[in-house]
Scaffold this motif. Structure first.
Motif, PDB file in Angstrom:
ATOM      1  N   HIS A  80      69.465  16.826 -26.065  1.00 31.95           N
ATOM      2  CA  HIS A  80      69.713  16.765 -24.623  1.00 31.95           C
ATOM      3  C   HIS A  80      68.555  17.345 -23.826  1.00 31.95           C
ATOM      4  O   HIS A  80      67.858  18.254 -24.293  1.00 31.95           O
ATOM      5  CB  HIS A  80      71.049  17.405 -24.242  1.00 31.95           C
ATOM      6  N   ASP A 235      66.658  25.417 -25.818  1.00 31.16           N
ATOM      7  CA  ASP A 235      67.905  24.632 -25.846  1.00 31.16           C
ATOM      8  C   ASP A 235      67.836  23.669 -24.659  1.00 31.16           C
ATOM      9  O   ASP A 235      68.076  24.091 -23.542  1.00 31.16           O
ATOM     10  CB  ASP A 235      69.108  25.573 -25.759  1.00 31.16           C
ATOM     11  N   ASN A 236      67.436  22.406 -24.803  1.00 31.89           N
ATOM     12  CA  ASN A 236      67.327  21.783 -26.092  1.00 31.89           C
ATOM     13  C   ASN A 236      66.040  20.954 -26.165  1.00 31.89           C
ATOM     14  O   ASN A 236      65.950  19.990 -26.888  1.00 31.89           O
ATOM     15  CB  ASN A 236      68.562  20.909 -26.324  1.00 31.89           C
ATOM     16  N   GLU A 265      74.362  17.610 -20.884  1.00 33.24           N
ATOM     17  CA  GLU A 265      75.117  18.218 -21.993  1.00 33.24           C
ATOM     18  C   GLU A 265      75.700  19.558 -21.577  1.00 33.24           C
ATOM     19  O   GLU A 265      76.813  19.912 -21.961  1.00 33.24           O
ATOM     20  CB  GLU A 265      74.209  18.397 -23.216  1.00 33.24           C
ATOM     21  N   GLU A 266      74.935  20.304 -20.787  1.00 32.60           N
ATOM     22  CA  GLU A 266      75.363  21.667 -20.449  1.00 32.60           C
ATOM     23  C   GLU A 266      76.556  21.700 -19.498  1.00 32.60           C
ATOM     24  O   GLU A 266      77.115  22.767 -19.244  1.00 32.60           O
ATOM     25  CB  GLU A 266      74.182  22.454 -19.844  1.00 32.60           C
ATOM     26  N   ASP A 307      70.812  20.175 -31.847  1.00 36.26           N
ATOM     27  CA  ASP A 307      70.971  21.122 -30.746  1.00 36.26           C
ATOM     28  C   ASP A 307      70.961  22.508 -31.387  1.00 36.26           C
ATOM     29  O   ASP A 307      71.531  22.699 -32.456  1.00 36.26           O
ATOM     30  CB  ASP A 307      72.297  20.831 -30.024  1.00 36.26           C
TER      31      ASP A 307
HETATM   32 ZN   LIG Z   1      72.150  22.752 -26.184  1.00 35.61          ZN
END
Ligand SMILES: [Zn+2]
Length: 430
Positions: A80, A235-236, A265-266, A307
């Motif tokens: 991501h 990340d990431n 994603e977060e 991830d």
């Molecule tokens: Zn992540």
């Protein structure tokens, strides 16, 4: 490419990618240099075996692939592009006690305390009207440190080291400058000035924007014995970079090799660009067709969702299950959760370990302590959309979601070599 070269290139990638838009732009530049051809989602596609393509959505998610034989299915790597951060609100101007500040919204699960006392800048995307009254968009990056969130002195909060809560509405608006008496500031005017300064002199009026604060400190190899890489957004972006290098370096395979890097994603992945949205499925439908054709292709395919994982921290070792406590520089981590917060199963885990045996790579396992809640990632969401067998994998790190995270200098390079072999894997168990 040597490991040192790989890590230096990673550092440049991290520095050039303060937002998902910049990360995608950086990846596009590398893909184009390697001969990947752009695809436009609004056009019909004519795809040829052996050719390399990429397509972006909203400028913040990207899919790149080398097209192989359809009957062999796809070897996919996912990651991501987004990271937790502070985003500028639509009407952000705050003038308090002679200071000009910007109101911010918290994006994702930000570890807030490390944001204090850092030299911050702003980057993102701006929508503006040009001199023809057409709507244009442009990436922007102030690059220089233009803001800071100063800590409160310990003398004014004696309890700070024993229990400090951060109020996200009142405590974190960054300070940009000191105002003259009666000075009124329009943030959109400031943006327009910066756009013109960066060469976009056709900008007449800034309409809207998606802007984030970020730390201007460069990513770096650190530690007395150079064991660590410190950076924001590991990340990431660490996985985006490893996936991209693996795709670019895998050659001479008949299978389709595909990298997908999603935004959002977060914040749960439900969006036009997120892993629970339709982006990847629509690209796969254009490659394999819909319905039964897609089902058959997916049953011959595999996804490795990459991830980061939590390395065991020597000061907080009790936060890990001692038998599932990954260490930095000891290899990529297979992430397992019986409740399907990770999509790994016995088969995908075994297939990955066979790849590691073949390439001599190290591998570790992570399972959250049984009395603690487990995080999640794009793996289960993508698996749920596509029905493709999936492995959740990640490089061990410290300080996930801090403004400065820590990874090992050995792990990323080693993982990229394993993923090259994954992209070349011809047959999977049916
Ligand atoms: Zn992540």
């Amino acid at each position: 490419m040597s490991k040192e070269h790989f890590n230096q290139d990673l550092i440049q990638f991290l520095n050039a990618s303060p937002t998902p838009y910049h990360a995608v732009a950086t990846m596009v530049a590398k893909l184009e240099k390697a001969g990947f051809q752009p695809l436009d989602e609004s056009e019909a596609w004519t795809l040829k075996e052996g050719e390399n393509y990429y397509v972006t959505r909203n400028g913040s998610s990207i899919i790149a692939f080398t097209l192989g034989k359809p009957e062999l299915g796809a070897r996919m790597v996912g990651a991501h592009t987004d990271a937790p951060c502070l985003k500028v609100k639509p009407h952000p101007e705050m003038s308090r006690h002679s200071y000009f500040q910007l109101g911010v919204e918290v994006y994702g699960g930000v570890l807030l305390n490390p944001w204090f006392d850092r030299d911050l800048s702003i980057a993102g995307r701006v929508q503006y009207l040009n001199d023809q009254q057409q709507l244009c968009h442009q990436l922007i990056n102030f690059e220089r440190p233009i803001a800071i969130v100063p800590s409160l002195a310990i003398h004014l909060d004696r309890e700070v080291n024993s229990g400090r809560a951060v109020n996200t509405q009142t405590d974190i608006p960054p300070i940009l400058f000191q105002l003259a008496d009666d000075e009124n500031v329009d943030f959109r005017e400031l943006l327009k000035e910066e756009l013109v300064r960066q060469g976009h002199s056709d900008c007449q009026e800034v309409m809207e924007y998606d802007l984030s604060f970020y730390d201007t400190q460069s990513a770096a190899v650190i530690g007395l014995k150079n064991n660590f890489i410190a950076s924001a957004r590991l990340d990431n972006l660490l996985s985006c970079y490893v996936g991209l290098e693996s795709l670019l370096n895998h050659k001479g395979s008949d299978t389709t090799a595909l990298l997908v890097c999603n935004d959002h994603e977060e914040v749960g992945s439900v969006s036009t660009t997120g892993a629970q949205g339709p982006f990847l499925k629509s690209v796969l439908e254009r490659i394999y067709g819909t319905g039964e054709s897609l089902t058959r292709a997916m049953s011959r395919s595999m996804l490795i969702s990459t991830d980061n994982a939590h390395g065991i921290h020597p000061n907080y070792a009790s936060k890990h299950d001692e038998h599932h406590a990954p260490k930095l520089n000891q290899g990529a981590v297979i992430k397992v959760n019986a409740n399907q917060r990770y999509a790994t199963n016995d088969e995908t885990s075994a297939l990955y370990r066979i790849l590691c045996q073949a390439s001599g790579s190290k591998v570790q396992h992570f399972v959250t302590r049984t009395d603690m809640a487990c995080g999640s990632t794009i793996g289960p969401l993508t698996a749920g959309v596509l029905g493709v067998r999936t492995l959740d994998l990640g490089l061990p790190t410290f300080g996930m979601h801090s403004i400065r995270e820590l990874a090992g200098t050995e792990d990323a390079f080693e993982l990229s070599q394993t993923l090259v072999n994954f992209f070349k894997t011809k047959s999977l168990p049916s």
